[in-house]
Structure formats: C-alpha cells, structure tokens
Design a protein around this motif. Structure first.
Motif, PDB file in Angstrom:
ATOM      1  N   SER A  72       0.825  -1.209   0.000  1.00 46.59           N
ATOM      2  CA  SER A  72       0.000   0.000   0.000  1.00 46.59           C
ATOM      3  C   SER A  72       0.861   1.261   0.000  1.00 46.59           C
ATOM      4  O   SER A  72       0.650   2.177  -0.806  1.00 46.59           O
ATOM      5  CB  SER A  72      -0.928  -0.012   1.222  1.00 46.59           C
TER       6      SER A  72
ATOM      7  N   THR B  67       1.266   3.866  -3.137  1.00 45.74           N
ATOM      8  CA  THR B  67       0.831   5.244  -2.898  1.00 45.74           C
ATOM      9  C   THR B  67       1.926   6.229  -3.292  1.00 45.74           C
ATOM     10  O   THR B  67       1.668   7.246  -3.961  1.00 45.74           O
ATOM     11  CB  THR B  67       0.442   5.439  -1.421  1.00 45.74           C
TER      12      THR B  67
ATOM     13  N   TYR C  10      -1.237   8.784  -5.603  1.00 48.95           N
ATOM     14  CA  TYR C  10      -2.561   8.875  -4.992  1.00 48.95           C
ATOM     15  C   TYR C  10      -2.690   7.758  -3.969  1.00 48.95           C
ATOM     16  O   TYR C  10      -1.888   6.809  -3.953  1.00 48.95           O
ATOM     17  CB  TYR C  10      -3.683   8.815  -6.033  1.00 48.95           C
ATOM     18  N   ASP C  11      -3.703   7.869  -3.107  1.00 49.16           N
ATOM     19  CA  ASP C  11      -3.852   6.913  -2.013  1.00 49.16           C
ATOM     20  C   ASP C  11      -4.252   5.540  -2.537  1.00 49.16           C
ATOM     21  O   ASP C  11      -5.252   5.394  -3.239  1.00 49.16           O
ATOM     22  CB  ASP C  11      -4.903   7.425  -1.022  1.00 49.16           C
TER      23      ASP C  11
END
Length: 375
Positions: free
Chosen positions: A316, A320, A325-326
């Motif tokens: 993750s 990111t 972006y997340d």
C-alpha cells in the motif's frame, strides 16, 4: 361470472415480471410466451369448481434442453398460482423456438449491444480486476469469495476467469456445464448467484494453452462481447499472476476497471505484488487498493502470524508513493482452512449451503471488503 379473457390478460401481465435467468429479460419481452389458455376447472365428476380455473401456458424456450428449464417453469408456476382472488391451476407446455424466431431474438439482442458492453459511456457496472504479482497468494480464492459475497449482498454479479493458463473459477464454483450457445451468443453459467465464464468450461480446456499477444487479447474480447451479460452491478476479473499480456488487454478493453492487488504478508510476496500494481504507470488503470491474504490464523484465542506481517501495508505504501494517490490497504483476510476445504467442494467458503452469507469471521471480512469496494 369471471371473464376468462380478463384472466388471460392478467396472467400475461403477471408473466411479464418473470425473468429469464440467463438473459435477464422477461419471458414476455423475449417472445417465450406463445399462448395462454384459460378454462373453468371441473371435478372428477364433471361438476364446475367455482372460482377455480385451469391455466395452460405455452412456452417456447430459446433452445431444446435449456439447462434452466425447471427454473423458468417454477417461476411461471408461481406467477400463475399466486393470482389473487381466484384459484388458478398452472399447466406448462414447453417447446423450443424455431430457427427463424431464435435468429431474430439473437439479432435483436446483438443489436442492443453491438460491442463490448462494459466500455460505453454511462455504464454503471463497477469493474474490479483482481491481480497478484505471483501465484500462490490465493488470488482466485479471493476473487471467487468476493464475487459470491457481492451476489449474496444483493448485487447482480458477474465474473470472468481471465487467467487463461491457470483457470480455477469453475472448480471453485462447482461448475461442470458449458455455457448455452444461442446462435453464436453465449449465456454465462450461473453458480451461487454469480454469472461466470471461463475457458475451463469448454471442451478441451484441460489441454495446454499457449496463447500470447493478439490471440490472448482476443480471448478477453470474446468473453466481453460474445457473452450476454445483461447489466450487472459488479464485474470481477480474475487475472493471471504477474504483469503480462492480459493486464494490458484489460486496460485496453476496460479502461474503467479498478485494479485490486492481492498479496500475502511476507516480503517475498509483497515485493512482487508491487510490480503488479505498478502496471498502472504504463496503462490507464486505477489501483483501487491492496488485499493482504493469509494475514493471520486464529488458534485457541491467539492470533498467529504464520507468514509474518506487514506485507499489505508495504505494498500500500509503496504504490501510494509511486502512483501519487492513495492506494489503501482494503482488507487483511485470515488464513482459513475452509477456503480450501469448502472451496474445493465447489462452494465459496463465505456461503452456507443455501447460498446465504455464512455467520463466520471469514464471511464478515469479505462483506466488509465488498462494501468498501462498492462504496
């Protein structure tokens, strides 16, 4: 005296709400109801039974021996027998459409669609491509159980087994039949509420498949364009491991798809998983998030981290940073023997035998994941 013409008209209206489970349209719209005969019922002694009528519905199915004939008959029986205020006794006479009528029906369906139905402006289907950097992380089990969860939650759900070399969805859903072929248009096989298509459903699929490049891309295009999907709420694609041709084909055919990356906790898996997410730098796919599978095993009140921990968070964080972006960690799924034991029996482990969501931590985890994705 009740007018049989009124009954006939009302029964036809009620049948307009009976949906063909393969095509997803009403049996009246499809021209499957060719006649309705209504006559007063009589006892064995020939005495008229007040308020009771025999109703014979003449049905033409799309093909002889349609695999869902009984389902259609049951739905028609229910529509007739539940007629308010009178006792209607249903009788179903089943036939099949002739070649000209079937050709006309298929032509009209193709005219509505004409091409890949998921790549049109205004399409409301949410498309999730389930990917992994390597095999053995449980990607297909995640795909199968997630699809079953969406369906059990009430979403019209479809799934494409896009892992042409290592197809596994037919086995995980207990599918042993082939799609119905309507003059070149295929009806997906429905199992546990999910509409499915896989190369594994076709004769000779157990042989080695060595498709590459354009031919591999064409296989996905056929699954999208030559199969009657209707308008599902959710479409899942179980991709082959890695970052090969199929991921590029998905991006070209379904630019609105969202990538979900599956990993396990250990670094050897999470490092490779990052690469499958980084394909979004080369093609127009958004990475929706990461799923860490086999995160822990609950035993005697203790949570055991058999494969270590932190892999999902590492993927993750790195995606990111790289994508700008997340890319959230969507779920940390437990290691459950039921996924293998129940799944290999042909039923997704999140479901009870009646098709409802099981009251288990595993089902709760998948429910939370499904709701987060669709939300």
């Amino acid at each position: 005296m009740t007018d049989v013409t009124v009954i006939r008209g009302n029964v036809y209206e009620r049948l307009s709400h009976v949906i063909d489970p393969e095509i997803g349209r009403s049996v009246t719209d499809l021209g499957m109801i060719v006649a309705i005969d209504v006559a007063p019922s009589h006892s064995t002694e020939g005495v008229r039974a007040p308020g009771r009528f025999d109703v014979t519905v003449h049905v033409e199915l799309t093909v002889p021996g349609c695999p869902l004939t009984q389902t259609i008959q049951d739905r028609i029986d229910e529509a007739v027998a539940s007629y308010p205020g009178l006792e209607l006794v249903p009788h179903i006479e089943v036939g099949a459409m002739d070649a000209d009528k079937l050709t006309g029906l298929v032509s009209s369906l193709k005219a509505e669609r004409r091409e890949n139905p998921f790549n049109k402006p205004g399409i409301k289907t949410r498309i999730f491509a389930i990917a992994s950097g390597k095999g053995g992380v449980g990607k297909s089990s995640v795909s199968a159980n997630l699809a079953a969860t969406f369906s059990a939650l009430g979403y019209d759900t479809a799934a494409i087994d896009a892992d042409i070399y290592g197809f596994s969805l037919p086995g995980l859903f207990g599918v042993h039949s082939q799609p119905t072929n309507l003059n070149g248009m295929l009806m997906p096989v429905t199992a546990w509420g999910v509409k499915l298509i896989s190369i594994g459903m076709f004769a000779g699929a157990d042989r080695a498949i060595l498709w590459r490049g354009p031919r591999l891309q064409r296989s996905l295009e056929q699954f999208l364009s030559d199969v009657w999907w209707g308008q599902p709420d959710v479409l899942l694609l179980d991709l082959a491991p890695g970052t090969g041709d199929m991921a590029i084909s998905v991006a070209q055919a379904l630019p609105n798809a969202e990538l979900v990356v599956v990993t396990t906790p250990q670094p050897s898996a999470s490092d490779v998983a990052v690469r499958s997410g980084l394909v979004a730098l080369q093609v127009p796919l958004k990475v929706r998030g990461v799923v860490e599978n086999m995160s822990y095993f609950d035993h005697a009140g203790e949570r055991l981290r058999i494969f270590g921990e932190g892999g999902g968070t590492r993927v993750s964080d790195r995606l990111t940073d790289a994508l700008g972006y997340d890319v959230p960690l969507l779920a940390s799924l437990p290691l459950e023997p039921d996924i293998r034991e129940v799944g290999e029996s042909g039923r997704p482990a999140v479901l009870d035998s009646d098709g409802s969501l099981a009251d288990t931590p595993l089902a709760s985890s998948f429910t939370a994941l499904a709701r987060r994705l669709i939300g």
